[in-house]
Design an enzyme around this catalytic site. Structure first.
Site, PDB file in Angstrom:
ATOM      1  N   ARG A  68       0.825  -1.213   0.000  1.00 37.77           N
ATOM      2  CA  ARG A  68       0.000   0.000   0.000  1.00 37.77           C
ATOM      3  C   ARG A  68       0.857   1.260   0.000  1.00 37.77           C
ATOM      4  NH1 ARG A  68      -3.877  -0.541   4.665  1.00 37.77           N
ATOM      5  NH2 ARG A  68      -4.651   1.483   3.945  1.00 37.77           N
ATOM      6  N   GLN A 102      -8.565  10.445   9.036  1.00 40.30           N
ATOM      7  CA  GLN A 102      -8.328   9.054   9.416  1.00 40.30           C
ATOM      8  C   GLN A 102      -7.371   8.396   8.419  1.00 40.30           C
ATOM      9  OE1 GLN A 102     -12.310   7.063  10.682  1.00 40.30           O
ATOM     10  NE2 GLN A 102     -12.865   8.784   9.394  1.00 40.30           N
ATOM     11  N   ASN A 103      -7.105   9.107   7.333  1.00 40.10           N
ATOM     12  CA  ASN A 103      -6.330   8.498   6.248  1.00 40.10           C
ATOM     13  C   ASN A 103      -4.846   8.499   6.556  1.00 40.10           C
ATOM     14  OD1 ASN A 103      -8.784   8.369   5.007  1.00 40.10           O
ATOM     15  ND2 ASN A 103      -8.443  10.144   3.683  1.00 40.10           N
ATOM     16  N   HIS A 120      -4.951   8.464  12.576  1.00 41.71           N
ATOM     17  CA  HIS A 120      -4.570   7.055  12.419  1.00 41.71           C
ATOM     18  C   HIS A 120      -3.150   6.906  11.891  1.00 41.71           C
ATOM     19  CE1 HIS A 120      -9.087   5.684  12.228  1.00 41.71           C
ATOM     20  NE2 HIS A 120      -8.685   5.970  13.454  1.00 41.71           N
ATOM     21  N   GLY A 187     -16.402  11.645   3.417  1.00 41.74           N
ATOM     22  CA  GLY A 187     -15.844  10.403   2.885  1.00 41.74           C
ATOM     23  C   GLY A 187     -15.510   9.348   3.910  1.00 41.74           C
ATOM     24  N   THR A 188     -16.346   9.230   4.933  1.00 44.31           N
ATOM     25  CA  THR A 188     -16.102   8.183   5.933  1.00 44.31           C
ATOM     26  C   THR A 188     -17.414   7.446   6.207  1.00 44.31           C
ATOM     27  OG1 THR A 188     -15.310   7.683   8.178  1.00 44.31           O
ATOM     28  CG2 THR A 188     -16.300   9.856   7.843  1.00 44.31           C
ATOM     29  N   LEU A 215     -20.481   9.753  -0.323  1.00 37.00           N
ATOM     30  CA  LEU A 215     -21.096   9.180  -1.512  1.00 37.00           C
ATOM     31  C   LEU A 215     -22.501   8.685  -1.204  1.00 37.00           C
ATOM     32  CD1 LEU A 215     -20.242   8.758  -4.436  1.00 37.00           C
ATOM     33  CD2 LEU A 215     -19.457   6.458  -3.816  1.00 37.00           C
ATOM     34  N   ALA A 232     -16.787  13.201  -3.721  1.00 37.72           N
ATOM     35  CA  ALA A 232     -16.155  14.274  -2.946  1.00 37.72           C
ATOM     36  C   ALA A 232     -15.616  15.387  -3.837  1.00 37.72           C
ATOM     37  CB  ALA A 232     -15.027  13.697  -2.082  1.00 37.72           C
TER      38      ALA A 232
HETATM   39  C1  BJW Z   1     -16.856   8.364  -1.012  1.00 36.02           C
HETATM   40  C2  BJW Z   1     -16.325   8.235  -2.284  1.00 36.02           C
HETATM   41  C3  BJW Z   1     -16.188   9.416  -3.047  1.00 36.02           C
HETATM   42  C4  BJW Z   1     -16.412   6.272  -1.411  1.00 36.02           C
HETATM   43  N1  BJW Z   1     -16.556  10.582  -2.518  1.00 36.02           N
HETATM   44  N2  BJW Z   1     -17.223   9.534  -0.529  1.00 36.02           N
HETATM   45  C5  BJW Z   1     -17.540  -1.876  19.589  1.00 36.02           C
HETATM   46  C6  BJW Z   1     -18.219  -0.672  19.610  1.00 36.02           C
HETATM   47  C7  BJW Z   1     -17.547   0.527  19.479  1.00 36.02           C
HETATM   48  C8  BJW Z   1     -16.188   0.553  19.289  1.00 36.02           C
HETATM   49  C9  BJW Z   1     -15.502  -0.642  19.262  1.00 36.02           C
HETATM   50  C10 BJW Z   1     -16.172  -1.840  19.417  1.00 36.02           C
HETATM   51  N3  BJW Z   1     -15.257  -2.831  19.330  1.00 36.02           N
HETATM   52  C11 BJW Z   1     -14.040  -2.292  19.109  1.00 36.02           C
HETATM   53  C12 BJW Z   1     -14.173  -0.954  19.079  1.00 36.02           C
HETATM   54  C13 BJW Z   1     -13.092   0.035  18.861  1.00 36.02           C
HETATM   55  C14 BJW Z   1     -12.562  -0.023  17.437  1.00 36.02           C
HETATM   56  C15 BJW Z   1     -13.728   0.084  16.460  1.00 36.02           C
HETATM   57  O1  BJW Z   1     -14.213   1.144  16.151  1.00 36.02           O
HETATM   58  N4  BJW Z   1     -14.174  -1.022  15.910  1.00 36.02           N
HETATM   59  C16 BJW Z   1     -15.316  -1.010  15.012  1.00 36.02           C
HETATM   60  C17 BJW Z   1     -15.032  -1.904  13.832  1.00 36.02           C
HETATM   61  C18 BJW Z   1     -16.551  -1.363  15.785  1.00 36.02           C
HETATM   62  N5  BJW Z   1     -11.688   1.129  17.309  1.00 36.02           N
HETATM   63  C19 BJW Z   1     -10.416   1.069  17.651  1.00 36.02           C
HETATM   64  O2  BJW Z   1      -9.880   0.062  18.052  1.00 36.02           O
HETATM   65  C20 BJW Z   1      -9.658   2.369  17.584  1.00 36.02           C
HETATM   66  N6  BJW Z   1      -9.010   2.639  18.794  1.00 36.02           N
HETATM   67  C21 BJW Z   1      -9.692   2.861  19.924  1.00 36.02           C
HETATM   68  O3  BJW Z   1     -10.904   2.763  20.007  1.00 36.02           O
HETATM   69  O4  BJW Z   1      -8.899   3.243  20.946  1.00 36.02           O
HETATM   70  C22 BJW Z   1      -9.451   3.318  22.252  1.00 36.02           C
HETATM   71  C23 BJW Z   1      -9.074   2.072  22.953  1.00 36.02           C
HETATM   72  C24 BJW Z   1      -7.830   1.559  22.790  1.00 36.02           C
HETATM   73  C25 BJW Z   1      -7.492   0.445  23.466  1.00 36.02           C
HETATM   74  C26 BJW Z   1      -8.417  -0.182  24.264  1.00 36.02           C
HETATM   75  C27 BJW Z   1      -9.683   0.329  24.419  1.00 36.02           C
HETATM   76  C28 BJW Z   1     -10.018   1.477  23.764  1.00 36.02           C
HETATM   77  C29 BJW Z   1      -8.580   2.304  16.499  1.00 36.02           C
HETATM   78  C30 BJW Z   1      -9.154   2.226  15.128  1.00 36.02           C
HETATM   79  C31 BJW Z   1      -8.028   2.076  14.113  1.00 36.02           C
HETATM   80  C32 BJW Z   1      -8.543   1.999  12.685  1.00 36.02           C
HETATM   81  N7  BJW Z   1      -7.457   1.681  11.849  1.00 36.02           N
HETATM   82  C33 BJW Z   1      -7.697   1.633  10.399  1.00 36.02           C
HETATM   83  C34 BJW Z   1      -6.413   1.175   9.692  1.00 36.02           C
HETATM   84  C35 BJW Z   1      -5.353   2.290   9.688  1.00 36.02           C
HETATM   85  C36 BJW Z   1      -4.123   1.881   8.963  1.00 36.02           C
HETATM   86  C37 BJW Z   1      -4.379   1.488   7.532  1.00 36.02           C
HETATM   87  O5  BJW Z   1      -4.762   2.330   6.706  1.00 36.02           O
HETATM   88  O6  BJW Z   1      -4.222   0.308   7.211  1.00 36.02           O
HETATM   89  O7  BJW Z   1      -8.089   2.931   9.927  1.00 36.02           O
HETATM   90  S1  BJW Z   1      -9.082   0.593   9.928  1.00 36.02           S
HETATM   91  C38 BJW Z   1      -9.647   1.646   8.637  1.00 36.02           C
HETATM   92  O8  BJW Z   1     -10.966   2.162   8.968  1.00 36.02           O
HETATM   93  C39 BJW Z   1      -8.696   2.838   8.622  1.00 36.02           C
HETATM   94  C40 BJW Z   1      -9.655   3.967   8.394  1.00 36.02           C
HETATM   95  O9  BJW Z   1      -9.075   5.193   8.800  1.00 36.02           O
HETATM   96  C41 BJW Z   1     -10.853   3.576   9.211  1.00 36.02           C
HETATM   97  C42 BJW Z   1     -12.117   4.269   8.798  1.00 36.02           C
HETATM   98  O10 BJW Z   1     -12.485   3.935   7.482  1.00 36.02           O
HETATM   99  P1  BJW Z   1     -13.158   5.020   6.543  1.00 36.02           P
HETATM  100  O11 BJW Z   1     -12.200   6.097   6.252  1.00 36.02           O
HETATM  101  O12 BJW Z   1     -14.457   5.420   7.102  1.00 36.02           O
HETATM  102  O13 BJW Z   1     -13.317   4.180   5.179  1.00 36.02           O
HETATM  103  P2  BJW Z   1     -14.549   3.280   4.732  1.00 36.02           P
HETATM  104  O14 BJW Z   1     -14.071   2.455   3.591  1.00 36.02           O
HETATM  105  O15 BJW Z   1     -15.163   2.580   5.849  1.00 36.02           O
HETATM  106  O16 BJW Z   1     -15.629   4.335   4.182  1.00 36.02           O
HETATM  107  C43 BJW Z   1     -15.401   5.108   3.028  1.00 36.02           C
HETATM  108  C44 BJW Z   1     -16.622   5.986   2.773  1.00 36.02           C
HETATM  109  O17 BJW Z   1     -16.337   6.830   1.664  1.00 36.02           O
HETATM  110  C45 BJW Z   1     -17.891   5.199   2.419  1.00 36.02           C
HETATM  111  O18 BJW Z   1     -18.990   5.656   3.213  1.00 36.02           O
HETATM  112  C46 BJW Z   1     -18.134   5.516   0.958  1.00 36.02           C
HETATM  113  O19 BJW Z   1     -19.507   5.606   0.614  1.00 36.02           O
HETATM  114  C47 BJW Z   1     -17.465   6.844   0.806  1.00 36.02           C
HETATM  115  N8  BJW Z   1     -16.955   7.122  -0.551  1.00 36.02           N
HETATM  116  N9  BJW Z   1     -16.101   6.918  -2.572  1.00 36.02           N
HETATM  117  C48 BJW Z   1     -17.110  10.608  -1.308  1.00 36.02           C
HETATM  118  N10 BJW Z   1     -15.678   9.383  -4.337  1.00 36.02           N
END
Ligand code: BJW
Length: 247
Positions: A68, A102-103, A120, A187-188, A215, A232
């Protein structure tokens, strides 16, 4: 589709906090995570994006991130009109504009955003898992890399935030959210916390306006006062122009 939920009353000054996700970089050529054909449809996040995965199989994590990182560095991956519009907003808005992305790509940086938090992390840094030392890094990482600070081998990893890890600069982000006039989410998908919870934090502050530019409706769509759905590169420049013209 363009949905406006009246009353719509964007502010004319004050701090703007903008949360961005993978969708803002989609039209630059980078994949999103959860869309059809996105990253998590090809690889299980449990295998590459948790500290446990790195402990279990660091070579696999390195291969995933090396691939990546190389893609992100390709010549055809450039900031798009949405990234540029946010730079224009930062330059012309009378209050503070803070972009919280978040990117892990560097497209906001390359477009010229100055007040920017990578909650992130970023691809272009590596961190030692043993001593936490962070270094700039644009090349491949491997298990034979040695930390220049502590001299340990095997612990160098991308300086990104995996599931179960604490996102970066959270105190500064919550300070900004608790005192903003406008919160924009771009975009999230609203699936990953704590970012997905930011709109609820902002809503506690009666004066703050909230808008989603995506989107399609995100998981938290009903929490926003205003929403615009489309690519976007179209919705963000149009929204920014609207804000600046109202000054
Ligand atoms: C367009 C478009 C166009 C497309 N124009 N739009 C239960 C309940 C609540 C929380 C939790 C739970 N169990 C676990 C948790 C916590 C967990 C979590 O949230 N899990 C969920 C899955 C439920 N979170 C964590 O662990 C976080 N840390 C934390 O909570 O710390 C506190 C803590 C720590 C220790 C102990 C206890 C508490 C950390 C989260 C880390 C996320 N990491 C990643 C990878 C980063 C590295 C990498 O890139 O590889 O981050 S995962 C991935 O998802 C990445 C992104 O930043 C993140 C969000 O994704 P994003 O950006 O929203 O992308 P998509 O694909 O989901 O959405 C794209 C959108 O764009 C879509 O809606 C499309 O429609 C749209 N789109 N084309 C406009 N042209």
């Amino acid at each position: 589709m363009n949905i406006l939920t009246p009353p719509v009353s964007p502010p004319r000054d004050g701090r703007i906090v903008i949360l961005t996700g993978a969708g803002i970089s989609k039209e630059s050529g980078l994949e999103t995570f959860r869309d059809a054909g996105g990253i998590w449809s090809k690889v299980r996040l449990e295998d590459v994006a948790t500290p446990e995965a790195f402990a279990r199989d660091p070579e696999r994590c390195h291969a995933f991130y090396n691939m990546r990182r190389a893609r992100h560095g390709a010549a055809d991956i450039q900031p798009n009109a949405a990234h540029h519009a946010l730079v224009k907003l930062e330059a012309q808005w009378p209050g503070e504009v803070l972009v919280v992305t978040q990117n892990v790509d560097t497209l906001h940086d390359r477009a010229g955003s100055k007040n920017l938090i990578h909650m992130h992390g970023t691809y272009n840094q590596a961190r030692c898992n043993r001593c936490e030392h962070v270094i700039p890094n644009t090349g491949d990482l491997s298990t034979s890399d040695v930390c220049t600070a502590c001299g340990e081998a095997g612990g160098m990893r991308p300086n990104v935030v995996w599931f179960g890890e604490m996102p970066m600069e959270m105190a500064r982000i919550y300070d900004a959210l608790s005192d903003c006039a406008l919160f924009l989410s771009i975009g999230t998908s609203g699936n990953v916390y704590p970012a997905a919870g930011f709109v609820a934090v902002v809503r506690k502050h009666a004066a703050a306006h909230t808008a989603e530019l995506n989107l399609e409706p995100s998981a938290g769509a009903t929490l926003f006062a205003e929403a615009h759905y489309g690519p976007a590169t179209e919705t963000v420049p149009a929204y920014v122009e609207g804000l600046l013209q109202s000054l």
